[in-house]
Design a protein around this motif. Structure first.
Motif, PDB file in Angstrom:
ATOM      1  N   LEU A  98       0.859  -1.207  -0.034  1.00  0.00           N
ATOM      2  CA  LEU A  98       0.021   0.071   0.164  1.00  0.00           C
ATOM      3  C   LEU A  98       0.733   1.172   0.052  1.00  0.00           C
ATOM      4  N   GLU A  99       1.968   1.150   0.882  1.00  0.00           N
ATOM      5  CA  GLU A  99       2.905   2.350   0.651  1.00  0.00           C
ATOM      6  C   GLU A  99       3.615   2.455  -0.567  1.00  0.00           C
ATOM      7  N   ALA A 100       3.823   1.460  -1.266  1.00  0.00           N
ATOM      8  CA  ALA A 100       4.565   1.519  -2.419  1.00  0.00           C
ATOM      9  C   ALA A 100       3.662   2.306  -3.567  1.00  0.00           C
ATOM     10  N   VAL A 101       2.307   1.836  -3.513  1.00  0.00           N
ATOM     11  CA  VAL A 101       1.456   2.304  -4.874  1.00  0.00           C
ATOM     12  C   VAL A 101       1.083   3.631  -4.355  1.00  0.00           C
ATOM     13  N   THR A 102       1.025   4.048  -3.127  1.00  0.00           N
ATOM     14  CA  THR A 102       0.531   5.476  -2.888  1.00  0.00           C
ATOM     15  C   THR A 102       1.520   6.527  -2.738  1.00  0.00           C
ATOM     16  N   LYS A 103       2.861   6.052  -2.983  1.00  0.00           N
ATOM     17  CA  LYS A 103       4.095   7.309  -2.870  1.00  0.00           C
ATOM     18  C   LYS A 103       3.915   7.712  -4.277  1.00  0.00           C
ATOM     19  N   THR A 104       3.657   7.178  -5.249  1.00  0.00           N
ATOM     20  CA  THR A 104       3.987   7.761  -6.801  1.00  0.00           C
ATOM     21  C   THR A 104       2.366   7.631  -7.567  1.00  0.00           C
ATOM     22  N   ASP A 105       2.422   8.413  -8.434  1.00  0.00           N
ATOM     23  CA  ASP A 105       1.433   8.333  -9.440  1.00  0.00           C
ATOM     24  C   ASP A 105       1.128   7.302 -10.119  1.00  0.00           C
TER      25      ASP A 105
END
Length: 175
Positions: A98-105
Motif C-alpha cells: 500500500l505504501e509503495a503504490v500510494t507514494k507515486t502517481d
C-alpha cells in the motif's frame, strides 16, 4: 606589299586569337575571384554582427535561464523518483504494498508466484519496461498459492497487472 606566305599568316592570326582568348579568360577569372571575395567579406560581416547581437540579447538570456531552470526541475524530479524506486523492477513485501503504490502517481504491479515460468518471463519484460518508462514505478508482489489447493487443476500462471493512479488524494483507485 610583300607577298605573305599563307601558312605564316594563318599561324600569326592563330597566335593573336589565342593570346586574346587567354587575356579574356584571365580577365573573367579575376572578376570571379573578386566577386567571391566580396561575398565572403559580406558573409563574415553578417556572422560577426549576428554573434555580437546574440551574445547581448536579453530575450535569448531569458530563454536560456528558463530552460536551465526546467532542466534542473526535471533532474530533481528524476532523483526524487529514483529514491522511491523508479527505474528498476523491485519486489515489494505484502505489508509494504500500500505504501509503495500510494507514494507515486503511476504504478504497475505484478502479483507473481516464484515457481511459475510465465511469471519469470513477465518479470524479464517488466524489468526492461521499468528502465524505459522511468515515470512509472514497476513492482512485484509475491502471491503464493498452496499447491494442495490447486490440486489437479491446470493453473499455469497467476499474474495480474494493476495501474494505480493517485492524483491529489490520499486514496488510490486501480483500473
Amino acid at each position: 606589299m610583300e607577298n605573305m606566305d599563307p601558312e605564316k599568316f594563318k599561324s600569326r592570326m592563330h597566335s593573336l586569337a589565342y593570346g586574346n582568348a587567354m587575356m579574356a579568360a584571365v580577365r573573367d577569372y579575376k572578376e570571379d575571384m573578386e566577386n567571391q571575395e566580396a561575398t565572403n567579406r559580406q558573409q563574415q560581416q553578417v556572422r560577426d554582427v549576428d554573434i555580437d547581437d546574440l551574445l547581448d540579447d536579453p530575450e535569448l538570456e531569458r530563454l536560456h535561464a528558463e530552460r536551465l531552470a526546467m532542466l534542473q526541475q526535471e533532474n530533481e524530479k528524476r532523483q526524487k523518483l529514483q529514491r522511491i524506486g523508479h527505474g528498476e523492477y523491485q519486489e515489494v513485501e505484502e505489508g509494504d504494498f500500500l505504501e509503495a503504490v500510494t507514494k507515486t502517481d503511476n504504478v504497475v504491479c505484478h502479483f507473481f508466484h516464484r515457481d511459475f515460468e510465465r511469471c519469470k518471463l513477465l518479470d524479464k519484460h517488466l524489468s526492461i519496461l521499468a528502465r524505459k518508462y522511468f515515470d512509472t514505478r514497476f513492482i512485484k508482489v509475491s502471491a503464493p498459492m498452496d499447491t494442495q489447493t490447486i490440486g489437479n487443476r491446470s493453473v499455469k500462471c497467476v499474474t495480474s497487472l494493476c495501474q494505480c493512479r493517485t492524483r491529489h488524494s490520499s486514496r488510490s483507485s486501480c483500473k
